[in-house]
Each structure stands twice: as C-alpha cells, then as structure tokens.
Design a protein around this motif. Structure first.
Motif, PDB file in Angstrom:
ATOM      1  N   THR A  26      14.581  12.670  -4.787  1.00  0.00           N
ATOM      2  CA  THR A  26      15.330  11.794  -3.878  1.00  0.00           C
ATOM      3  C   THR A  26      14.390  11.006  -2.973  1.00  0.00           C
ATOM      4  O   THR A  26      14.614   9.817  -2.710  1.00  0.00           O
ATOM      5  N   THR A  27      13.319  11.656  -2.507  1.00  0.00           N
ATOM      6  CA  THR A  27      12.351  10.988  -1.639  1.00  0.00           C
ATOM      7  C   THR A  27      11.644   9.866  -2.375  1.00  0.00           C
ATOM      8  O   THR A  27      11.469   8.756  -1.835  1.00  0.00           O
ATOM      9  N   VAL A  28      11.242  10.124  -3.611  1.00  0.00           N
ATOM     10  CA  VAL A  28      10.552   9.095  -4.407  1.00  0.00           C
ATOM     11  C   VAL A  28      11.484   7.907  -4.650  1.00  0.00           C
ATOM     12  O   VAL A  28      11.085   6.741  -4.489  1.00  0.00           O
ATOM     13  N   ILE A  29      12.737   8.198  -5.024  1.00  0.00           N
ATOM     14  CA  ILE A  29      13.707   7.118  -5.259  1.00  0.00           C
ATOM     15  C   ILE A  29      13.930   6.323  -3.976  1.00  0.00           C
ATOM     16  O   ILE A  29      13.950   5.088  -3.979  1.00  0.00           O
ATOM     17  N   GLY A  30      14.088   7.026  -2.857  1.00  0.00           N
ATOM     18  CA  GLY A  30      14.353   6.364  -1.581  1.00  0.00           C
ATOM     19  C   GLY A  30      13.197   5.502  -1.101  1.00  0.00           C
ATOM     20  O   GLY A  30      13.414   4.461  -0.455  1.00  0.00           O
ATOM     21  N   SER A  42      12.001  -3.923  -1.739  1.00  0.00           N
ATOM     22  CA  SER A  42      11.673  -2.894  -2.722  1.00  0.00           C
ATOM     23  C   SER A  42      10.164  -2.795  -2.925  1.00  0.00           C
ATOM     24  O   SER A  42       9.424  -3.759  -2.773  1.00  0.00           O
ATOM     25  N   VAL A  43       9.735  -1.577  -3.252  1.00  0.00           N
ATOM     26  CA  VAL A  43       8.343  -1.307  -3.603  1.00  0.00           C
ATOM     27  C   VAL A  43       8.339  -0.740  -5.016  1.00  0.00           C
ATOM     28  O   VAL A  43       9.063   0.221  -5.303  1.00  0.00           O
ATOM     29  N   SER A  44       7.536  -1.325  -5.887  1.00  0.00           N
ATOM     30  CA  SER A  44       7.481  -0.868  -7.270  1.00  0.00           C
ATOM     31  C   SER A  44       7.055   0.597  -7.323  1.00  0.00           C
ATOM     32  O   SER A  44       6.159   1.029  -6.594  1.00  0.00           O
ATOM     33  N   TYR A  45       7.715   1.375  -8.187  1.00  0.00           N
ATOM     34  CA  TYR A  45       7.435   2.817  -8.231  1.00  0.00           C
ATOM     35  C   TYR A  45       6.015   3.117  -8.702  1.00  0.00           C
ATOM     36  O   TYR A  45       5.448   4.141  -8.318  1.00  0.00           O
ATOM     37  N   ASP A  46       5.454   2.231  -9.509  1.00  0.00           N
ATOM     38  CA  ASP A  46       4.068   2.472  -9.931  1.00  0.00           C
ATOM     39  C   ASP A  46       3.063   2.163  -8.818  1.00  0.00           C
ATOM     40  O   ASP A  46       1.877   2.453  -8.945  1.00  0.00           O
ATOM     41  N   ARG A  47       3.563   1.592  -7.690  1.00  0.00           N
ATOM     42  CA  ARG A  47       2.685   1.312  -6.553  1.00  0.00           C
ATOM     43  C   ARG A  47       2.825   2.354  -5.432  1.00  0.00           C
ATOM     44  O   ARG A  47       2.121   2.278  -4.427  1.00  0.00           O
ATOM     45  N   LEU A  48       3.736   3.312  -5.606  1.00  0.00           N
ATOM     46  CA  LEU A  48       3.959   4.295  -4.548  1.00  0.00           C
ATOM     47  C   LEU A  48       2.733   5.177  -4.316  1.00  0.00           C
ATOM     48  O   LEU A  48       2.289   5.360  -3.176  1.00  0.00           O
ATOM     49  N   MET A  49       2.166   5.723  -5.390  1.00  0.00           N
ATOM     50  CA  MET A  49       1.025   6.621  -5.235  1.00  0.00           C
ATOM     51  C   MET A  49      -0.192   5.901  -4.652  1.00  0.00           C
ATOM     52  O   MET A  49      -0.802   6.414  -3.697  1.00  0.00           O
ATOM     53  N   PRO A  50      -0.574   4.717  -5.180  1.00  0.00           N
ATOM     54  CA  PRO A  50      -1.698   3.999  -4.540  1.00  0.00           C
ATOM     55  C   PRO A  50      -1.440   3.689  -3.063  1.00  0.00           C
ATOM     56  O   PRO A  50      -2.358   3.792  -2.238  1.00  0.00           O
ATOM     57  N   THR A  51      -0.190   3.336  -2.727  1.00  0.00           N
ATOM     58  CA  THR A  51       0.132   3.030  -1.332  1.00  0.00           C
ATOM     59  C   THR A  51       0.012   4.265  -0.450  1.00  0.00           C
ATOM     60  O   THR A  51      -0.538   4.213   0.656  1.00  0.00           O
ATOM     61  N   LEU A  91      -1.884   6.715  -0.925  1.00  0.00           N
ATOM     62  CA  LEU A  91      -3.306   7.068  -0.824  1.00  0.00           C
ATOM     63  C   LEU A  91      -4.115   6.042  -0.044  1.00  0.00           C
ATOM     64  O   LEU A  91      -5.337   6.163   0.082  1.00  0.00           O
ATOM     65  N   GLY A  92      -3.414   5.007   0.504  1.00  0.00           N
ATOM     66  CA  GLY A  92      -4.090   4.023   1.352  1.00  0.00           C
ATOM     67  C   GLY A  92      -4.623   2.815   0.621  1.00  0.00           C
ATOM     68  O   GLY A  92      -5.408   2.045   1.185  1.00  0.00           O
ATOM     69  N   ASN A  93      -4.190   2.603  -0.633  1.00  0.00           N
ATOM     70  CA  ASN A  93      -4.691   1.467  -1.428  1.00  0.00           C
ATOM     71  C   ASN A  93      -3.612   0.416  -1.683  1.00  0.00           C
ATOM     72  O   ASN A  93      -3.714  -0.360  -2.638  1.00  0.00           O
ATOM     73  N   GLY A  94      -2.578   0.389  -0.846  1.00  0.00           N
ATOM     74  CA  GLY A  94      -1.519  -0.595  -1.024  1.00  0.00           C
ATOM     75  C   GLY A  94      -1.780  -1.865  -0.239  1.00  0.00           C
ATOM     76  O   GLY A  94      -2.709  -1.946   0.575  1.00  0.00           O
ATOM     77  N   THR A  95      -0.953  -2.865  -0.487  1.00  0.00           N
ATOM     78  CA  THR A  95      -1.033  -4.105   0.281  1.00  0.00           C
ATOM     79  C   THR A  95      -0.461  -3.859   1.673  1.00  0.00           C
ATOM     80  O   THR A  95       0.152  -2.816   1.945  1.00  0.00           O
ATOM     81  N   PHE A  96      -0.647  -4.835   2.573  1.00  0.00           N
ATOM     82  CA  PHE A  96      -0.118  -4.697   3.933  1.00  0.00           C
ATOM     83  C   PHE A  96       1.398  -4.524   3.898  1.00  0.00           C
ATOM     84  O   PHE A  96       1.948  -3.653   4.597  1.00  0.00           O
ATOM     85  N   PHE A 129       3.369  -1.206   5.125  1.00  0.00           N
ATOM     86  CA  PHE A 129       4.309  -1.367   6.239  1.00  0.00           C
ATOM     87  C   PHE A 129       5.679  -0.821   5.866  1.00  0.00           C
ATOM     88  O   PHE A 129       6.298  -0.094   6.653  1.00  0.00           O
ATOM     89  N   VAL A 130       6.171  -1.175   4.664  1.00  0.00           N
ATOM     90  CA  VAL A 130       7.494  -0.727   4.229  1.00  0.00           C
ATOM     91  C   VAL A 130       7.532   0.798   4.108  1.00  0.00           C
ATOM     92  O   VAL A 130       8.487   1.442   4.563  1.00  0.00           O
ATOM     93  N   ILE A 131       6.486   1.388   3.520  1.00  0.00           N
ATOM     94  CA  ILE A 131       6.482   2.837   3.284  1.00  0.00           C
ATOM     95  C   ILE A 131       6.253   3.610   4.579  1.00  0.00           C
ATOM     96  O   ILE A 131       7.033   4.503   4.949  1.00  0.00           O
ATOM     97  N   PHE A 132       5.174   3.283   5.305  1.00  0.00           N
ATOM     98  CA  PHE A 132       4.751   4.107   6.446  1.00  0.00           C
ATOM     99  C   PHE A 132       5.457   3.776   7.759  1.00  0.00           C
ATOM    100  O   PHE A 132       5.529   4.616   8.649  1.00  0.00           O
ATOM    101  N   SER A 133       5.963   2.547   7.888  1.00  0.00           N
ATOM    102  CA  SER A 133       6.601   2.163   9.148  1.00  0.00           C
ATOM    103  C   SER A 133       8.120   2.142   9.077  1.00  0.00           C
ATOM    104  O   SER A 133       8.783   2.209  10.109  1.00  0.00           O
ATOM    105  N   ILE A 134       8.682   2.050   7.870  1.00  0.00           N
ATOM    106  CA  ILE A 134      10.134   1.933   7.741  1.00  0.00           C
ATOM    107  C   ILE A 134      10.737   3.115   6.980  1.00  0.00           C
ATOM    108  O   ILE A 134      11.545   3.872   7.511  1.00  0.00           O
ATOM    109  N   ARG A 135      10.315   3.300   5.726  1.00  0.00           N
ATOM    110  CA  ARG A 135      11.022   4.255   4.858  1.00  0.00           C
ATOM    111  C   ARG A 135      10.657   5.711   5.139  1.00  0.00           C
ATOM    112  O   ARG A 135      11.530   6.553   5.341  1.00  0.00           O
ATOM    113  N   LEU A 136       9.363   6.028   5.116  1.00  0.00           N
ATOM    114  CA  LEU A 136       8.940   7.429   5.185  1.00  0.00           C
ATOM    115  C   LEU A 136       9.348   8.119   6.490  1.00  0.00           C
ATOM    116  O   LEU A 136       9.916   9.225   6.445  1.00  0.00           O
TER     117      LEU A 136
END
Length: 335
Positions: free
Chosen positions: A24-28, A35-44, A46-51, A55-62
């Motif tokens: 559920t967490t991965v889907i959310g 939207s953030v592509s699911y193949d970009r979740l792990m790089p993001t 780990l700190g290798n995502g775009t700004f 921002f979407v993952i660490f400041s909004i969703r997570l």
C-alpha cells in the motif's frame, strides 16, 4: 500458556500485514496528482531523484502516509483497550465521545489562543489529551453506578450522548470564528489528514513508543478485566485502579492521533474485531495484529480518498465511516 500453533499463526498474520502495508505504501507513493514513476521510487528514496521527485516523495507523500499509519495504529490500540476495560465490543474512542472531546479542546486552542508555529505541533497533542481526559472522566462518572459498577451498555450510551453534545458545542464555537479558521475546523471534523509534515510525526511517535509496550505489558490485566468483576477481584486485581490507568492510556492514544488527523471514528472498532476473529480474544495475541490492521486500514482509506476525487479528494474519516458505520450497525443488531 499460549499454544505454539496460535503463536505461529499470529506471526504469519503479522508478516502478511507487513506485506500489505509495504504494498500500500509503494502504491501510495507513486499514485497521485503529481505522479512518480514506480521505477523511480527506489532511486528517489536513495537520494538520486530529481528535485520534483524528491519534493513529492519526501515533502508531500511520505510524511502524510507515516502520520496516517501511526494514527491508525494509535486509534486501533485505543479501541482495543476500551473494549477490554468496558467488556463491550461496541466501544470505540470516536463513538463514545473521546475524539469529540479532544476536538473541542483543539478547536478552543486553535481559535482563541495565540499560536506559534514552532510549538503548535507539539502542544496540540497535549491540548487534545487534556480535553479528552476531562471528557473521559465525565463519561466515566455518568456511566458509573454505585451498586452496579461500570455498566458497559450505559457507557456506550452516555458516550454517544456526550459525542453529540460536544459536536453541537463545536458548531457553536466555529459559528463566529474567522473564515480561514472555520475551514480548518470543518476539515478536522470530516477527518481530513491535515498534519502532513515531518514535525507531526515526531509529535505523534513518542506516544506510541511509550504506550504500545506499556499496553502489551498490561495485556494480562486486560485479560482479567474481560472476566466478571468478582472473578477479577478474586485473583487480586485492583479493578478500578487498573481501569483508570488503562482508560488514560486509551485516551492518550486517541487524543494524540486525532490531534493530527481530525475526527476519525470506527478504526478503533473495526481493527480489534478483525484481529480477534483471526487469533482469538487473548490480548497478547490480538493487540499486535489490531495495531497493524488499524494502521493499514487508515492508510488505505487515505490513499483511496485523496486520489478518487481530484484535486481535494475525500477525507479519510468519511472513507472509514463508509465502511465502519454499516459494521457498527451490524454489531449493534447482533449484540
């Protein structure tokens, strides 16, 4: 002594729940307005995502998902304790008025006291706790009868009455408030997850870190409280003392949760019932399952609610009520 087969079953169920929560967490994290592509979740992560991705993952969703999950855990544990000390399967912090009491305290604090951004997040659970304690004490006093003790059905009826009265008080409070503050209280009443930043996690987490182990430590006493009062007294249990301590624990858990998620009911009703149906009524077995089930249910409700209707979504409290209200009526008719 707990049978080894039951312990094994509990571990399997906990593992399955952890898989559901992770899925559920991965889907959310990937699903939403931005939207953030699911193949970009792990790089993001780990700190290798775009700004934008970070921002979407660490400041909004997570942070929102962590707050939601922790609040669901707290509400489920609160409901488990209430059902144990009242010997009533219909007990829930939202149904019997504890959430409404916390809400009135939050509304008064938000509307009439000066708010500082730095301390507001951490003061809010304390304000909610104090107002919920006052509400719980009043409910307890009105439900307690000198000759009969604490009547479970009477407690639920008194609690429902308090919940309605406090909801009316909330409407009176906001009727003359500023439009901006009224909007906030209205969202709170609907169960809209509003504490969606990292400080809200740090304000909620200590309550769970302390009170979950404490409740598990008290699990045997909760088991004894489930028997008749003469039997509990006969084995040496200080009945009223244990009830008061556990009631305060339940109130603290509910108040800390609703202070950052709004008025959410039924999680504390549904999660313990699901857990008991899976492993039985012994508290050592079902409480850990109820905790994870409550977190998962609220996480699903918020994930679906914020994505089904764009851009504002449906509050998690309404999504939970759509499931919980029919279940409550079913239990009421069955009991």
């Amino acid at each position: 002594m707990i049978h080894p087969a039951l312990l094994k079953k509990q571990r399997v169920i906990l593992l399955v729940l952890l898989v559901f929560i992770f899925t559920t967490t991965v889907i959310g994290m990937g699903w939403g307005y931005s939207s953030v592509s699911y193949d970009r979740l792990m790089p993001t992560l780990l700190g290798n995502g775009t700004f934008k991705e970070e921002f979407v993952i660490f400041s909004i969703r997570l942070p929102r998902m962590i707050v939601t999950f922790l609040a669901g855990m707290a509400l489920a544990l609160s409901g488990s304790i209430l059902q144990g000390i009242t010997r009533n399967d219909l007990a829930d912090p939202g149904i019997i008025g504890i959430n409404a009491g916390a809400g009135v305290g939050v509304a008064v604090f938000f509307l009439f006291f000066p708010i500082e951004a730095g301390s507001f997040v951490y003061l809010l659970p304390l304000v909610a706790f104090l107002s919920a304690v006052v509400t719980a004490c009043l409910i307890y006093l009105f439900a307690f009868q000198r000759n009969k003790g604490l009547a479970p059905v009477r407690l639920v009826l008194v609690g429902i009455g308090f919940s309605m009265a406090l909801s009316g008080a909330m409407i009176v409070l906001i009727s003359s408030a500023d439009r901006e503050k009224v909007d906030f209280i209205a969202k709170w009443l609907a169960g809209n997850i509003w504490g969606t930043d990292w400080p809200f996690i740090w304000s909620l987490l200590p309550w769970l870190v302390i009170l979950i182990p404490f409740t598990l430590f008290k699990a045997n006493r909760l088991n004894l409280l489930g028997f008749s009062e003469p039997m509990a007294i006969g084995v040496g249990l200080a009945l009223e003392k244990e009830r008061i301590v556990l009631l305060l624990t339940s109130v603290a858990l509910a108040a800390s949760a609703v202070s950052v998620t709004g008025g959410i009911s039924f999680i504390g009703l549904i999660a313990p019932h699901i857990a008991k149906a899976l492993v039985g009524p012994r508290n050592q077995l079902f409480i850990p399952i109820a905790i994870l089930t409550g977190g998962w249910l609220l996480l699903i409700a918020d994930t679906l609610g914020r994505n089904l209707v764009e851009p504002n979504g449906i509050p998690a409290g309404i999504m939970v009520a759509l499931i919980g209200a029919p279940y409550f009526l079913f239990l009421l008719m069955r009991k």
